[in-house]
Each structure stands twice: as C-alpha cells, then as structure tokens.
Design a protein around this motif. Structure first.
Motif, PDB file in Angstrom:
ATOM      1  N   SER A   1       0.972  -1.182  -0.089  1.00 53.18           N
ATOM      2  CA  SER A   1       0.043  -0.026   0.038  1.00 53.18           C
ATOM      3  C   SER A   1       1.002   1.233  -0.036  1.00 53.18           C
ATOM      4  CB  SER A   1      -0.952  -0.002   1.189  1.00 53.18           C
ATOM      5  OG  SER A   1       0.011   0.220   2.220  1.00 53.18           O
ATOM      6  N   LEU A   2       0.274   2.406  -0.413  1.00 51.12           N
ATOM      7  CA  LEU A   2       0.985   3.490  -0.642  1.00 51.12           C
ATOM      8  C   LEU A   2       0.133   4.812  -0.364  1.00 51.12           C
ATOM      9  CD1 LEU A   2       3.521   4.962  -1.813  1.00 51.12           C
ATOM     10  CD2 LEU A   2       2.638   4.777  -4.025  1.00 51.12           C
ATOM     11  N   THR A   3       0.575   5.793   0.383  1.00 45.62           N
ATOM     12  CA  THR A   3      -0.384   7.081   0.634  1.00 45.62           C
ATOM     13  C   THR A   3       0.668   8.152   0.144  1.00 45.62           C
ATOM     14  OG1 THR A   3      -1.398   5.931   2.595  1.00 45.62           O
ATOM     15  CG2 THR A   3      -1.396   8.568   2.447  1.00 45.62           C
ATOM     16  N   ILE A   4       0.132   8.865  -0.477  1.00 44.94           N
ATOM     17  CA  ILE A   4       0.875  10.192  -0.766  1.00 44.94           C
ATOM     18  C   ILE A   4       0.128  11.389  -0.622  1.00 44.94           C
ATOM     19  CG2 ILE A   4       2.216  11.503  -2.670  1.00 44.94           C
ATOM     20  CD1 ILE A   4       2.498   8.735  -4.280  1.00 44.94           C
TER      21      ILE A   4
ATOM     22  N   ASP B   1       4.381   7.351   2.244  1.00 43.46           N
ATOM     23  CA  ASP B   1       4.359   6.320   3.283  1.00 43.46           C
ATOM     24  C   ASP B   1       3.762   5.169   2.460  1.00 43.46           C
ATOM     25  OD1 ASP B   1       4.435   7.792   5.744  1.00 43.46           O
ATOM     26  OD2 ASP B   1       2.611   8.958   5.121  1.00 43.46           O
ATOM     27  N   TYR B   2       4.686   4.118   2.591  1.00 41.70           N
ATOM     28  CA  TYR B   2       4.724   2.833   1.995  1.00 41.70           C
ATOM     29  C   TYR B   2       4.653   1.815   2.997  1.00 41.70           C
ATOM     30  CZ  TYR B   2       9.712   2.616   2.387  1.00 41.70           C
ATOM     31  OH  TYR B   2      10.933   2.787   3.010  1.00 41.70           O
ATOM     32  N   ARG B   3       3.717   0.716   2.791  1.00 40.20           N
ATOM     33  CA  ARG B   3       3.644  -0.384   3.710  1.00 40.20           C
ATOM     34  C   ARG B   3       3.684  -1.911   2.467  1.00 40.20           C
ATOM     35  NH1 ARG B   3       5.377   2.675   6.286  1.00 40.20           N
ATOM     36  NH2 ARG B   3       4.262   3.773   8.118  1.00 40.20           N
ATOM     37  N   PRO B   4       4.294  -2.783   2.696  1.00 44.15           N
ATOM     38  CA  PRO B   4       5.382  -3.141   3.993  1.00 44.15           C
ATOM     39  C   PRO B   4       6.565  -2.145   4.009  1.00 44.15           C
ATOM     40  CG  PRO B   4       5.702  -5.019   2.528  1.00 44.15           C
ATOM     41  CD  PRO B   4       4.396  -4.111   1.958  1.00 44.15           C
ATOM     42  N   ALA B   5       7.125  -2.107   5.202  1.00 42.92           N
ATOM     43  CA  ALA B   5       8.564  -1.421   5.072  1.00 42.92           C
ATOM     44  C   ALA B   5       9.241  -1.946   6.081  1.00 42.92           C
ATOM     45  CB  ALA B   5       8.159  -0.080   5.447  1.00 42.92           C
ATOM     46  N   PRO B   6      10.635  -1.938   5.975  1.00 44.38           N
ATOM     47  CA  PRO B   6      11.612  -2.377   6.828  1.00 44.38           C
ATOM     48  C   PRO B   6      11.403  -1.380   8.284  1.00 44.38           C
ATOM     49  CG  PRO B   6      12.618  -1.642   5.154  1.00 44.38           C
ATOM     50  CD  PRO B   6      11.488  -1.308   4.586  1.00 44.38           C
ATOM     51  N   GLU B   7      11.779  -2.185   9.379  1.00 47.18           N
ATOM     52  CA  GLU B   7      11.897  -1.603  10.734  1.00 47.18           C
ATOM     53  C   GLU B   7      12.321  -0.250  10.465  1.00 47.18           C
ATOM     54  OE1 GLU B   7      10.712  -1.398  14.700  1.00 47.18           O
ATOM     55  OE2 GLU B   7      10.351  -2.967  13.214  1.00 47.18           O
ATOM     56  N   GLY B   8      11.660   0.654  11.244  1.00 45.50           N
ATOM     57  CA  GLY B   8      12.115   2.258  11.314  1.00 45.50           C
ATOM     58  C   GLY B   8      12.074   3.012   9.844  1.00 45.50           C
ATOM     59  N   ALA B   9      11.625   2.378   8.866  1.00 51.08           N
ATOM     60  CA  ALA B   9      11.440   2.850   7.473  1.00 51.08           C
ATOM     61  C   ALA B   9       9.854   3.077   7.250  1.00 51.08           C
ATOM     62  CB  ALA B   9      12.376   2.373   6.751  1.00 51.08           C
TER      63      ALA B   9
ATOM     64  N   VAL C   1      12.794   0.265  -2.770  1.00 49.94           N
ATOM     65  CA  VAL C   1      12.925  -0.598  -3.890  1.00 49.94           C
ATOM     66  C   VAL C   1      12.348  -1.829  -3.585  1.00 49.94           C
ATOM     67  CG1 VAL C   1      14.726  -1.672  -5.018  1.00 49.94           C
ATOM     68  CG2 VAL C   1      15.135   0.913  -4.871  1.00 49.94           C
ATOM     69  N   ALA C   2      12.424  -2.392  -2.355  1.00 48.62           N
ATOM     70  CA  ALA C   2      12.048  -3.701  -1.968  1.00 48.62           C
ATOM     71  C   ALA C   2      10.218  -3.705  -1.910  1.00 48.62           C
ATOM     72  CB  ALA C   2      12.453  -4.089  -0.462  1.00 48.62           C
ATOM     73  N   TRP C   3       9.739  -2.510  -1.803  1.00 48.16           N
ATOM     74  CA  TRP C   3       8.258  -2.198  -1.669  1.00 48.16           C
ATOM     75  C   TRP C   3       7.976  -2.362  -3.261  1.00 48.16           C
ATOM     76  CZ3 TRP C   3       5.188   1.246  -4.491  1.00 48.16           C
ATOM     77  CH2 TRP C   3       3.694   1.144  -4.029  1.00 48.16           C
ATOM     78  N   ALA C   4       8.622  -1.753  -4.293  1.00 49.21           N
ATOM     79  CA  ALA C   4       8.258  -1.661  -5.735  1.00 49.21           C
ATOM     80  C   ALA C   4       8.296  -3.015  -6.147  1.00 49.21           C
ATOM     81  CB  ALA C   4       9.411  -0.801  -6.276  1.00 49.21           C
ATOM     82  N   GLU C   5       9.364  -3.796  -5.762  1.00 53.94           N
ATOM     83  CA  GLU C   5       9.519  -5.284  -6.016  1.00 53.94           C
ATOM     84  C   GLU C   5       8.337  -6.082  -5.724  1.00 53.94           C
ATOM     85  OE1 GLU C   5      13.345  -6.572  -4.381  1.00 53.94           O
ATOM     86  OE2 GLU C   5      14.449  -5.636  -6.197  1.00 53.94           O
TER      87      GLU C   5
END
Length: 128
Positions: free
Chosen positions: A21-24, A35-43, A75-79
């Motif tokens: 998911s993404l919120t802009i 704001d993007y999910r999923p995201a790494p811890e602290g990001a 980049v991981a989110w985009a993948e």
C-alpha cells in the motif's frame, strides 16, 4: 492546502490494509510525504520536494529521514508491487534531501516521476 492519494489492493482508493500500500500526501506543491507498506523496521516514510524540517527551517516539523534506508526500503516495496527493474539510484535522486533544492519546481511533477518509475498509473486528480 493538501491532497492525499491512497493506493491499496491494486488500485487508487483501494484498501490500505492490503499490501503493498502507498499513501502520498501533497502539501502546497512543495512537499509530498510518501508512506509505504510493507516497510523495513524504522522506515516507511520519506519526502519528495522538500523535507518539512528544511522548508520550514524547524527540526520539529519532521523526523530525520535515513535516505539510504528509505531508498532500499522503497525499492523492496516496488519489487513487492511487481516492479523488479527499479534501480536504487533512480529512487534516491527523487527523495528530498536536507539542504538540496529539488529538481522539479512543483512536487506533483516529482510524484508523477516516482509513480511512473514503479509502474503505477497516475491517479485521477494528480496533474503534473
């Protein structure tokens, strides 16, 4: 004035509980909070255009952004979205950095560039 665009469940205006998911949130043509999910811890949050703390010359306006961690995380989110050819350097150059002027005059242009980079359509109501 601010405008918010939300992407979830494979569509703009979709379910934000779905991932990815993404919120802009765009503020006055100068700042876009991403704001993007999923995201790494602290990001999971970065800015396009200017960072609030820089634009308003007030560190309390926003938390510091770890540019490298956010680049890798996005980049991981985009993948996860299915965009497997996004280069970190392309994302990195779009993220707002303290003390640097953005390439685009209006942050909406940068948002459109980011969306195209990851293969998302431009949502209705966002003009660049």
């Amino acid at each position: 004035m601010s405008t918010t665009f939300q992407y979830g469940g494979g569509a703009w205006g979709g379910d934000l509980a779905a991932t990815p998911s993404l919120t802009i949130e765009i503020h006055d043509g100068d700042i876009a909070a991403v704001d993007y999910r999923p995201a790494p811890e602290g990001a999971g949050r970065f800015y396009l255009g200017f960072q609030p703390r820089d634009l308003y010359d007030d560190p309390s306006e926003s938390e510091p952004v770890d540019i490298e961690a956010e680049t890798e995380g996005f980049v991981a989110w985009a993948e996860a979205l299915g965009a497997d050819d996004v280069r970190p350097s392309e994302v990195r150059r779009l993220i707002a950095v303290i003390g640097e002027e953005p390439d685009d005059t209006f942050v909406e242009d940068t948002v459109v560039r980011l969306l195209r980079l990851v293969g998302l359509p431009v949502p209705d109501g966002l003009s660049a």
